[in-house]
Design an enzyme around this catalytic site. Structure first.
Site, PDB file in Angstrom:
ATOM      1  N   VAL A 281       3.948  -0.885   4.204  1.00 44.08           N
ATOM      2  CA  VAL A 281       2.604  -1.294   4.619  1.00 44.08           C
ATOM      3  C   VAL A 281       1.999  -2.157   3.521  1.00 44.08           C
ATOM      4  CG1 VAL A 281       0.346  -0.531   5.425  1.00 44.08           C
ATOM      5  CG2 VAL A 281       2.355   0.883   5.854  1.00 44.08           C
TER       6      VAL A 281
ATOM      7  N   GLY B 140       6.749   4.308   4.300  1.00 42.15           N
ATOM      8  CA  GLY B 140       7.132   5.545   4.967  1.00 42.15           C
ATOM      9  C   GLY B 140       8.433   5.361   5.719  1.00 42.15           C
ATOM     10  N   GLY B 141       8.731   6.341   6.584  1.00 45.80           N
ATOM     11  CA  GLY B 141       9.972   6.291   7.319  1.00 45.80           C
ATOM     12  C   GLY B 141      10.060   5.135   8.285  1.00 45.80           C
TER      13      GLY B 141
ATOM     14  N   ASP C 190       4.419  13.444  13.473  1.00 40.60           N
ATOM     15  CA  ASP C 190       4.513  13.356  12.007  1.00 40.60           C
ATOM     16  C   ASP C 190       3.140  13.541  11.368  1.00 40.60           C
ATOM     17  OD1 ASP C 190       5.830  13.142   9.627  1.00 40.60           O
ATOM     18  OD2 ASP C 190       5.970  10.970   9.629  1.00 40.60           O
TER      19      ASP C 190
ATOM     20  N   GLY D 260       8.521   2.087   7.758  1.00 50.62           N
ATOM     21  CA  GLY D 260       8.457   0.780   7.122  1.00 50.62           C
ATOM     22  C   GLY D 260       7.377   0.701   6.066  1.00 50.62           C
TER      23      GLY D 260
ATOM     24  N   LEU E 102       0.815  -1.209   0.000  1.00 50.43           N
ATOM     25  CA  LEU E 102       0.000   0.000   0.000  1.00 50.43           C
ATOM     26  C   LEU E 102       0.851   1.262   0.000  1.00 50.43           C
ATOM     27  CD1 LEU E 102      -2.666  -1.086   2.642  1.00 50.43           C
ATOM     28  CD2 LEU E 102      -2.912  -1.088   0.164  1.00 50.43           C
TER      29      LEU E 102
END
Length: 696
Positions: free
Chosen positions: A367, A362-363, A477, A365, A359
């Site tokens: 998904v 990001g920082g 974040d 990991g 999907l």
């Protein structure tokens, strides 16, 4: 009747049969404790919440598969009647199995609802819950606490409790007849103590206690009986079992408070139950058909024939799975214990983490979309940064975050921790992230009412994290890609607890700032100073993105529009702020748009003290108060608002050298823009340049 979604007709002496048809929108039906009989109708399915205990229905095999254990909860409680199997039981209400004072309290952590019941596979005990939290935004039937409950040697027993808005019943089934001591364990964990003098401390949980149908305590107030909130209290009752079953009934009679700590908070609450005989039992508690002699003979044969093989197998399993046992010990020591998944289970759910199921990344990991064995669709995040925490601390943090629930927060369903593999399992949201919807990477087209609602609902989610959850959480974040949209385009903040799962270098004041460029508050980016006001700053940027339909920076635009916040201030100062609105919006409310801009500029003030708390942001967006406050252009923008002198000098010289190139091809100050040719910088008076900088 066509609009009816909940139907409560329990304890009404109804007779006859259930109708052959029902409304399609009817979701929950309670007809328990009546005189209904006959066959169950065909419209009953697994999607319906149905409580039909204590009736006289004729059940076939398909009924029992659909509603397992219902045959034990019909009138007279027929299972093991006159053939008892048990003489005690203990239940950890609303939680997982644990041992306290030498007693094993069995898990009772099923998802109960408005009209539900559940019978254990051993048919030893059962639970039934009825009632609707009509005004509660997020109805929960389990209360979690992270406080240290006092007045007990086993505080872990009170970390969760089962709640119900009206009626909560527990049954002991197949009990040997005789006198029993019933121990009910309570602790008030929803309200703070009166000594805090807060408005929430005025809450009261008041209900009646019945044993075997007889009223034992009327208007039972947990905190009053215990001498304060977060204090354990055990009430003991002696009762006589004559028909091989026991019933414990907690009933809300409309007393106590209804709206503290939130709307629709009322009804009984209980942490644990234990029932022990006051006589020497004659039953073993083993399932029928189990022969001790046969078991002993079988064990003897196996030991005699395969002693060596068993030893080898034992040693192999012991060394290979010692780590798994350690994991289980750690989990049992954590209260409340989070849901856990095996790595193999998540690997199968995601088709071995197939790229087609990815999907995003990001920082923290990647998904993946996954489908569990029960057909539940989830989002599985593989944590790529190794936590420096111990295993028990990591799981304790996950347990904490799992209990933080709000309609505008993505629900964390559980975790997996096997060796260095750390994975988190979230609910799956169909419409993915807000940035994809805003910036044209999806088929969604958000109109103005939807955008305004997303802005308001996101602020409410942050308000819960900052001011209402225990513990309070700073997200760190906040950005459009961390705001997900469900099927109804309701926003849910994701990754709100990831910062808690990592090493101390990334907490509070640190040399390693976690976040995303463009959303970082200046005091956090430059000094690592982290407070909830850093989230407020990031929210202000997100609000501008929602309004304008563009990201906070875009190098493809003209120079004065590259940075969204700078452009917004330029338009604000020139009274052209409505030019900021996304041109794709055919219609929008000008007053609401102006309100969003003013709030965004307030949230992005340079000084954290000048930014409003998120609860005030919610009130301003909701129109409860004016979006007022002193707004000045932040110094971090004015300080950056100058031309790069080195660039301008180089550019000027480039223009000069270009114009004189035809006259002198050997001009040493010429700047070549040809491919692969390094430019020659023009000479600069360094002392003059230093004086210019010093003056600035």
């Amino acid at each position: 009747m066509k609009s009816l979604t909940y139907l409560f007709l329990g304890n009404n002496s109804l007779s006859g049969t259930l109708p052959s048809q029902k409304s399609k929108i009817l979701k929950s039906i309670d007809v328990s404790y009546n005189q209904l009989s006959g066959n169950l109708p065909s419209w009953i399915d697994s999607s319906l919440q149905l409580n039909v205990v204590a009736n006289n229905f004729t059940l076939n095999s398909s009924d029992i598969r659909l509603l397992p254990g219902l045959q034990c909860l019909q009138r007279g409680f027929p299972c093991n009647r006159n053939a008892p199997r048990y003489a005690n039981f203990a239940i950890k209400c609303g939680g997982l199995q644990m041992t306290a004072d030498g007693i094993v309290f069995e898990a009772e952590n099923n998802s109960l609802g408005t009209a539900t019941f559940n019978v254990t596979s051993t048919q030893k005990w059962a639970v039934s819950s009825v009632g609707l939290y009509e005004d509660r935004e997020n109805p929960m039937y389990v209360q979690n606490t992270f406080a240290q409950v006092k007045s007990t040697n086993t505080p872990g027993l009170f970390l969760t409790s089962r709640t119900s808005p009206v009626s909560l019943r527990y049954y002991g089934l197949g009990l040997e007849n005789g006198l029993y001591t019933v121990n009910l364990f309570f602790a008030e964990t929803a309200y703070p103590d009166r000594i805090t003098r807060s408005w929430k401390s005025l809450g009261r949980c008041v209900f009646d206690i019945y044993i075997q149908g007889g009223l034992q305590v009327k208007d039972f107030d947990i905190s009053k009986e215990a001498g304060g909130a977060e204090r354990a209290i055990t009430r003991r009752f002696v009762t006589n079992v004559t028909d091989n079953h026991l019933e414990i009934h907690l009933l809300w009679a409309g007393k106590g408070t209804c709206c503290v700590p939130e709307l629709g908070y009322y009804g009984p609450s209980i942490s644990a139950i234990s029932v022990v005989p006051d006589f020497k039992p004659t039953v073993s508690g083993l399932p029928p058909g189990t022969s001790k002699k046969k078991t002993a003979l079988l064990v003897g044969i196996v030991v005699a024939v395969g002693a060596v093989a068993l030893v080898l197998i034992y040693l192999t399993i012991h060394f290979m799975r010692r780590k798994e046992y350690n994991d289980e010990e750690v989990l049992l020591a954590i209260g409340p214990r989070p849901n856990t998944f095996s790595y193999a289970e998540l690997r199968a759910a995601t088709d071995d983490f197939s790229p087609s199921n990815k999907l995003g990344e990001g920082g923290y990991g990647a998904v993946y979309k996954g489908t569990l064995s029960d057909e539940t669709v989830v989002a599985v995040k593989q944590l790529s940064v190794a936590s420096q925490q111990g295993k028990s601390q990591f799981i304790a943090e996950v347990a904490t975050i799992s209990a933080v629930q709000h309609r505008n927060l993505v629900k964390l369903r559980g975790c997996c921790i096997e060796g260095k593999r750390h994975l988190l399992v979230y609910e799956y949201l169909e419409n993915k992230s807000l940035d994809q919807a805003l910036f044209g990477r999806s088929d969604l087209r958000l109109d103005w009412p939807t955008r305004y609602n997303i802005c308001l609902a996101t602020a409410r989610g942050l308000a819960y994290l900052h001011e209402e959850s225990r513990p309070r959480i700073v997200h760190r974040d906040v950005k459009a890609s961390n705001i997900l949209l469900d099927a109804e385009l309701c926003p849910k903040i994701s990754d709100f607890g990831l910062a808690k799962l990592y090493d101390d270098e990334k907490r509070h004041i640190s040399t390693r700032v976690a976040g995303t460029i463009g959303y970082l508050a200046p005091e956090y980016a430059m000094r690592g100073h982290l407070t909830e006001k850093a989230d407020i700053f990031a929210f202000g940027i997100v609000a501008l993105e929602i309004l304008s339909g563009r990201p906070n920076s875009d190098n493809s635009l003209e120079d004065d529009k590259i940075y969204l916040l700078e452009w917004s201030w330029a338009l604000h100062e020139n009274n052209q702020i409505l030019d900021l609105v996304d041109p794709n919006l055919v219609e929008f409310d000008e007053n609401e748009a102006l309100r969003v801009v003013r709030i965004a500029l307030l949230c992005t003030q340079g000084s954290p003290s000048m930014r409003p708390p998120v609860s005030r942001v919610v009130a301003m967006l909701a129109g409860d108060i004016e979006a007022s406050g002193v707004i000045t252009k932040p110094s971090y923008l004015t300080d950056w608002d100058f031309r790069d002198l080195t660039r301008s000098l180089v550019t000027k010289d480039a223009q000069t050298s270009t114009s004189s190139e035809n006259k002198d091809n050997h001009n040493q100050n010429r700047i070549s823009s040809g491919p692969g040719v390094a430019p020659s910088l023009c000479p600069v008076n360094v002392s003059e340049f230093s004086e210019i900088i010093e003056r600035r």
